[in-house]
Write a protein that holds these residues in place. Structure first.
Motif, mmCIF file in Angstrom:
data_model
loop_
_atom_site.group_PDB
_atom_site.id
_atom_site.type_symbol
_atom_site.label_atom_id
_atom_site.label_comp_id
_atom_site.label_asym_id
_atom_site.label_seq_id
_atom_site.Cartn_x
_atom_site.Cartn_y
_atom_site.Cartn_z
ATOM 1 N N UNK A 121 29.762 42.864 44.135
ATOM 2 C CA UNK A 121 29.285 44.020 43.375
ATOM 3 C C UNK A 121 30.033 45.284 43.769
ATOM 4 N N UNK A 122 30.317 45.422 45.049
ATOM 5 C CA UNK A 122 31.077 46.585 45.516
ATOM 6 C C UNK A 122 32.481 46.573 44.932
ATOM 7 N N UNK A 123 33.134 45.428 44.997
ATOM 8 C CA UNK A 123 34.502 45.322 44.489
ATOM 9 C C UNK A 123 34.565 45.625 42.999
ATOM 10 N N UNK A 124 33.581 45.195 42.254
ATOM 11 C CA UNK A 124 33.575 45.432 40.821
ATOM 12 C C UNK A 124 33.629 46.916 40.515
ATOM 13 N N UNK A 125 32.848 47.703 41.250
ATOM 14 C CA UNK A 125 32.867 49.152 41.046
ATOM 15 C C UNK A 125 34.192 49.775 41.444
ATOM 16 N N UNK A 126 34.763 49.299 42.547
ATOM 17 C CA UNK A 126 36.064 49.827 42.992
ATOM 18 C C UNK A 126 37.140 49.513 41.962
ATOM 19 N N UNK A 127 37.136 48.294 41.441
ATOM 20 C CA UNK A 127 38.164 47.923 40.468
ATOM 21 C C UNK A 127 38.050 48.754 39.188
ATOM 22 N N UNK A 128 36.837 49.120 38.807
ATOM 23 C CA UNK A 128 36.685 50.012 37.650
ATOM 24 C C UNK A 128 37.305 51.378 37.927
ATOM 25 N N UNK A 129 37.148 51.860 39.147
ATOM 26 C CA UNK A 129 37.780 53.135 39.525
ATOM 27 C C UNK A 129 39.295 53.012 39.494
ATOM 28 N N UNK A 130 39.829 51.891 39.981
ATOM 29 C CA UNK A 130 41.288 51.679 39.929
ATOM 30 C C UNK A 130 41.779 51.755 38.488
ATOM 31 N N UNK A 131 41.050 51.122 37.587
ATOM 32 C CA UNK A 131 41.465 51.146 36.174
ATOM 33 C C UNK A 131 41.305 52.537 35.563
ATOM 34 N N UNK A 132 40.248 53.241 35.919
ATOM 35 C CA UNK A 132 40.014 54.578 35.361
ATOM 36 C C UNK A 132 41.067 55.573 35.826
ATOM 37 N N UNK A 133 41.521 55.437 37.076
ATOM 38 C CA UNK A 133 42.369 56.463 37.685
ATOM 39 C C UNK A 133 43.843 56.083 37.759
ATOM 40 N N UNK A 134 44.158 54.785 37.885
ATOM 41 C CA UNK A 134 45.530 54.451 38.240
ATOM 42 C C UNK A 134 46.185 53.382 37.350
ATOM 43 N N UNK A 135 45.598 52.220 37.227
ATOM 44 C CA UNK A 135 46.211 51.115 36.483
ATOM 45 C C UNK A 135 45.239 50.639 35.418
ATOM 46 N N UNK A 136 45.259 51.233 34.236
ATOM 47 C CA UNK A 136 44.224 50.953 33.230
ATOM 48 C C UNK A 136 44.193 49.509 32.738
ATOM 49 N N UNK A 137 45.301 48.799 32.808
ATOM 50 C CA UNK A 137 45.357 47.459 32.215
ATOM 51 C C UNK A 137 45.295 46.328 33.229
ATOM 52 N N UNK A 138 45.153 46.632 34.504
ATOM 53 C CA UNK A 138 45.189 45.584 35.520
ATOM 54 C C UNK A 138 43.873 44.802 35.512
ATOM 55 N N UNK A 139 43.972 43.497 35.719
ATOM 56 C CA UNK A 139 42.794 42.634 35.703
ATOM 57 C C UNK A 139 42.265 42.412 37.120
ATOM 58 N N UNK A 140 40.988 42.021 37.183
ATOM 59 C CA UNK A 140 40.335 41.855 38.474
ATOM 60 C C UNK A 140 41.065 40.870 39.375
ATOM 61 N N UNK A 141 41.560 39.769 38.796
ATOM 62 C CA UNK A 141 42.177 38.754 39.651
ATOM 63 C C UNK A 141 43.431 39.271 40.340
ATOM 64 N N UNK A 142 44.161 40.169 39.676
ATOM 65 C CA UNK A 142 45.357 40.737 40.312
ATOM 66 C C UNK A 142 44.960 41.697 41.433
ATOM 67 N N UNK A 143 43.886 42.450 41.220
ATOM 68 C CA UNK A 143 43.422 43.354 42.267
ATOM 69 C C UNK A 143 42.816 42.562 43.430
ATOM 70 N N UNK A 144 42.113 41.490 43.128
ATOM 71 C CA UNK A 144 41.604 40.612 44.192
ATOM 72 C C UNK A 144 42.754 40.079 45.043
ATOM 73 N N UNK A 145 43.826 39.656 44.364
ATOM 74 C CA UNK A 145 44.988 39.117 45.083
ATOM 75 C C UNK A 145 45.661 40.204 45.919
ATOM 76 N N UNK A 146 45.722 41.423 45.387
ATOM 77 C CA UNK A 146 46.335 42.531 46.132
ATOM 78 C C UNK A 146 45.538 42.837 47.394
ATOM 79 N N UNK A 147 44.218 42.889 47.272
ATOM 80 C CA UNK A 147 43.390 43.136 48.458
ATOM 81 C C UNK A 147 43.540 42.003 49.470
ATOM 82 N N UNK A 148 43.634 40.783 48.986
ATOM 83 C CA UNK A 148 43.820 39.646 49.896
ATOM 84 C C UNK A 148 45.134 39.781 50.662
ATOM 85 N N UNK A 149 46.200 40.224 49.968
ATOM 86 C CA UNK A 149 47.486 40.413 50.662
ATOM 87 C C UNK A 149 47.377 41.526 51.702
#
Length: 417
Positions: free
Chosen positions: A234-262
């Motif tokens: 639930x926390x990550x979902x909110x953060x990813x929405x902020x990423x899309x609102x502010x920085x990368x509007x078209x990025x999908x959750x799975x790519x952001x999940x993979x980035x955080x994992x790296x």
């Protein structure tokens, strides 16, 4: 052996107004070294010490301000530039200067001033930087006695220009106001339309790197970010929405999940809660250092893979930023934005700051130049129309630090209210 004189020509080293060679006992400095010194000694750079980066300069002794951020960007830019063959002084000077145009209260103040300045060309921190370097900062004058700012070389000015185009009709970022187009046109001589030189790209990427890792660090030390909570979906979902609102509007959750994992595979990423101890602070500082190394190393490798091993300067190449690196940086920036910039306390503070800027602007406009600093009153008196006069008022407010903006408001607005 290739030298800097071979890589940068006379047009790159040209200044808007020619200057005589100084007869001094000290070793002769290169033009780009002189440019760096002029920015370092400028009043505009000193003012950044009292301007907001993310948290206000008075929030805590530890947090970054615009000056410390600029110094860190300068170090990162130099480290990127040198192995690519760019002149490190050019990249460092651009990094030192990149935030000179920011008004009080960070991006919040920038947005407020842009709304107030719509009838005189809007406000953009990057366009204001060019205006400071070529007009407002006191150093050099032309044959008619008009201020030409620091009179930097063409290559340095170009490296300082993150958005090398005038204000677009559709809105968005830009690098020059209409009345600064003559010097902008001179600076861009021989450059392709809207293309940034490599040194400007280095500055821009160094800004992103420093911004992402250091805001993340400040957020953890300030108690705003707990990296452990990022395990909760639930926390990550909110953060990813902020990423899309502010920085990368078209990025999908799975790519952001993979980035955080790296990011979590970086050896100094600690799963334990930050406790404020010297050991914890040391670990956090090592993490920021490692992250900077990872980001800069990936870009250096990608750029060299495309262009080979020769020196790369000006318009010989473009900086290559892998998509994975851009997503990792966006994740860090998004975490800081979500937990710091979007916090309820921060939102309420930003509303008060915007109101302060609006009230101060109204008082200064109505004063017809009498309340402006002595350096700006001649600009106001010589302005041809109301739009030009309002631009001078914008220059005044943009020059203020957070503290001086509050003090001016207290003195001028509270007393008149």
């Amino acid at each position: 052996m290739t030298t800097w004189d071979d890589l940068y020509d006379d047009a790159d080293r040209a200044r808007l107004v020619d200057e005589p060679v100084k007869r001094v006992a000290a070793p002769v400095r290169t033009p780009f070294e002189r440019d760096r010194a002029r920015v370092v000694h400028s009043a505009s750079l000193r003012r950044l010490a009292a301007k907001t980066q993310v948290l206000g300069p008075q929030a805590d002794d530890f947090v970054r301000n615009r000056l410390t951020h600029s110094l860190e960007v300068a170090q990162v830019a130099r480290d990127i530039a040198y192995p690519l063959g760019c002149h490190p002084d050019l990249a460092e000077t651009a990094a030192l200067a990149h935030d000179l145009g920011h008004p009080p209260f960070g991006h919040n103040g920038e947005e407020a001033l842009d709304r107030l300045a719509q009838d005189c060309g809007g406000f953009e921190g990057n366009a204001q930087t060019l205006r400071i370097l070529t007009r407002l900062e006191a150093k050099s004058v032309d044959a008619e006695g008009r201020s030409i700012g620091l009179n930097l070389t063409r290559a340095t000015l170009d490296a300082c220009t993150k958005y090398p185009w005038p204000r677009p009709e559709a809105g968005g970022k830009f690098g020059a106001y209409a009345d600064d187009l003559p010097v902008f046109t001179w600076m861009r001589t021989g450059a392709a339309v809207r293309r940034r030189c490599l040194e400007a790209q280095v500055m821009d990427f160094a800004d992103d790197v420093a911004y992402s890792v250091h805001d993340f660090e400040d957020g953890i030390v300030g108690g705003h970010i707990d990296a452990a909570v990022l395990d909760a979906p639930d926390e990550l979902s909110g953060v990813w929405e902020t990423v899309r609102d502010w920085y990368l509007p078209d990025v999908e959750d799975d790519r952001l999940d993979a980035a955080l994992k790296r990011l979590r595979t970086v050896r100094t990423w600690s799963p334990t809660e930050y406790d404020g101890s010297r050991r914890a602070l040391s670990g956090l500082k090592n993490l920021t250092s490692d992250l900077i190394g990872v980001f800069c190393g990936s870009v250096h490798t990608a750029t060299r893979n495309r262009y080979g091993e020769g020196p790369l300067v000006r318009y010989d190449a473009d900086l290559v930023v892998p998509a994975e690196t851009a997503e990792e940086i966006a994740v860090l920036k998004g975490i800081a934005a979500h937990y710091v910039m979007r916090s309820p306390a921060r939102v309420a503070l930003m509303e008060r700051q915007r109101a302060l800027v609006e009230e101060l602007f109204a008082v200064l406009v109505s004063s017809e130049g009498t309340l402006l600093d002595a350096t700006l009153r001649p600009d106001y008196d010589e302005a041809d129309d109301d739009a030009a006069r309002r631009r001078v008022v914008v220059d005044q407010i943009a020059s203020l630090t957070d503290g001086s903006a509050v003090a001016w408001h207290e003195r001028l607005c509270r007393s008149s209210g």
